[in-house]
Enzyme design. Sequence first.
Site, PDB file in Angstrom:
ATOM      1  N   ARG A 168       6.557   6.804  -9.229  1.00 49.57           N
ATOM      2  CA  ARG A 168       5.145   6.906  -8.857  1.00 49.57           C
ATOM      3  C   ARG A 168       4.643   8.313  -9.161  1.00 49.57           C
ATOM      4  O   ARG A 168       5.026   9.274  -8.501  1.00 49.57           O
ATOM      5  CB  ARG A 168       4.939   6.591  -7.374  1.00 49.57           C
ATOM      6  N   ASP A 449       4.057  10.250   5.943  1.00 47.91           N
ATOM      7  CA  ASP A 449       3.747  10.935   4.698  1.00 47.91           C
ATOM      8  C   ASP A 449       2.250  11.191   4.629  1.00 47.91           C
ATOM      9  O   ASP A 449       1.550  11.108   5.635  1.00 47.91           O
ATOM     10  CB  ASP A 449       4.263  10.147   3.489  1.00 47.91           C
TER      11      ASP A 449
END
Length: 542
Positions: A168, A449
Site C-alpha cells: 500500500r 493508526d
Amino acid sequence: MATTDSILQGVSVSGTITEANRKILTKDALTFLALLHRSFNGKRKELLQRRVIRQAELDRGVLPDFLPETKNIREDDTWKGARPAPGLIDRRVEITGPTDRKMIVNALNSDVWTYMADLEDSSAPTWDNMINGQVNLYDAVRRQVDFKIGQKDYKLRTDRPLPTLIVRPRGWHLDEKHMTVDGEPISGSLFDFGLYFFHNAKELTKRGHGPYFYLPKLESHLEARLWNDVFNLAQDYQGIPRGTIRGTVLIETILAAFEMDEIIYELRDHSSGLNCGRWDYIFSVIKKFRQNSNFVLPDRSAVTMTVPFMDAYVKLLIQTCHKRQVHAMGGMAAQIPIKDDKAANDKAMEGVYADKLREVKAGHDGTWVAHPALAAIASEVFNKHMPTPNQMFVRREDVKIGQNDLLNMNVPGKVTEDGIRKNLNIGLGYMEGWLRGIGCVPINYLMEDAATAEVSRSQLWQWVRHGVSTAEGKRVDKAYALKLLREQADALAAKGPKGNKFHQAAQYFSSQVTGEDYADFLTSLLYNEITSVGSSSPASKL
C-alpha cells in the site's frame, strides 16, 4: 531518445543515502520516478484541487449522490473486472502492518493468505522508514530478508508457500519532500509505487505472482483513472503485459462510496476489488460533513458496523464487487491479545469472532487482521462459512441502496466525557508515536493508526463546532475541550518514558479540537516534524 543523465537534470535527493539503500536509489530507478512525476503530477494536483472545490460544495449543504453522467456504467451488467490474478484468488485472511524488517518476517510467517505491507497509515513517512521499507520489500521478494537481533533469528518459513505480498503506497495527497523533480516534491504515491514496481515487478512475475497494490484514500473514479494511467505507463516502460499489476481500492471515503462501480470500471483490467476501510470511512463522513449538524455522531464506540450508514456501505460494496466479479474485502480486526487477563482476552476474541462472522455471512471474500494471533480466529470463521476460495457467486441482489441509505446518520448513542477522553488519548498516543517515527501504536489492546486518530480528532472538532452536550449534561465547548486535552496530555506525559513527545503532540492537537482550524489530514499537519531534508544531491551524481 533522452539519456538517463539528461532525464535526471532537475532531480535531487536530500534524504540520507547509505550503502544499504543504494541498491534502491539507482539512477535507473530515479529516472523512472522522474518520468512518473513529469507525466502525472499535474493531473494529481488538478484532482487534489477538485477535492477542495467539492468540499466547498459540501460545506454549502450540497449532498453527494450517484453521478448522473456515469449512470450507463452502473446500469450496464455486461462489463466485469479482471479475473483474479495468481496468488489473489483466495484472500480469506490478510494481515497488515508496516514495512520494518521484523514485521515483514513475522507477517510472511503468519497463517494468512496475503500480507499488505503498508507504507501508508501504519508507517510514519520518515525518510528512513520509507527507503528502508523499500529495501526490506526488495529483499522479501527475493526471500533474502532473514536477519538476527541478539540471539534471536528471524527467518522466513520454508514449510509452505508464503502469503502473497500486496503493497500500500501513500495516498495522492501526500508528498515525499526528500526527492524533488524540477523544484517540486514528488508525490508520495508515485515514489512508493515507482520504487517497488521498478525493482520488483519482473522478479515477482518470474516467481508466479505480480506487483499487487492497495490504493488508499481515493475520493472519485477520476483518481482511480489516474492510477490506471500510472499502471499502464509503468507496465509499458518495463515491457510487461498490461493487466499484470493489480490494485485493490480501499473504499474509505464517503464520496468514493457513491462511485464504486465507476472506480472498478476505471481500473477494470487491473482491478482486484474493493475493501471496506471502516475507520477511515467514519473519519471521512465526519470530515466531509463537519459543517452540517445533521451528521453529528455519538462516541466512537457507538459507531459500529451495524449502524445504518455503515451497514448500507458494506452491502453496496459487496453487491457492486460481486456484480463485477472482483473481491469484496472486509475490514480490520485491530485487537491485540491481552496476555495478562484471560477473561478480558476471551471477551475481546469473542468480539473478533462475531465481527468476522458478520463479514463472511454478509458476503465478504476475506478480511483483515492486525496481529498474527487473530489469524486463527478469522481463518476458522471463513473456513467454516466460505469453503470456496471466494464467494463472488453471492450476488446480494436483495440489496437496494440509495443516497438516503448511505447518508442515514440515525446512530443511537450519546457523547460522554469518557468518550472525549478516549478520543484524546488515542489522538495524543498516535501523534506522539508519529512524532517519534512510529506509525501504529498499541493503545488499550488495540492497534491504532492514522485512521483511528483521524476519527478521534474529527469527532472532537465536530462536537465543539456544534456545541453538543454530553450525557453528563456538560456543553462541549472550546474551553472544555482544551481543559480535557491538557489533563490527558499531562497524565500521558507523566506516565510515558523520559523524553516523550506528548506535550508536543498536544500543541498540534489543540489546534484541531476547537471547532475552528481543521487540517486536511493529521499526517500532512505533522509531516514537517519528521522530515530530515538536508543538502540536496543531484540524482545524476548519485
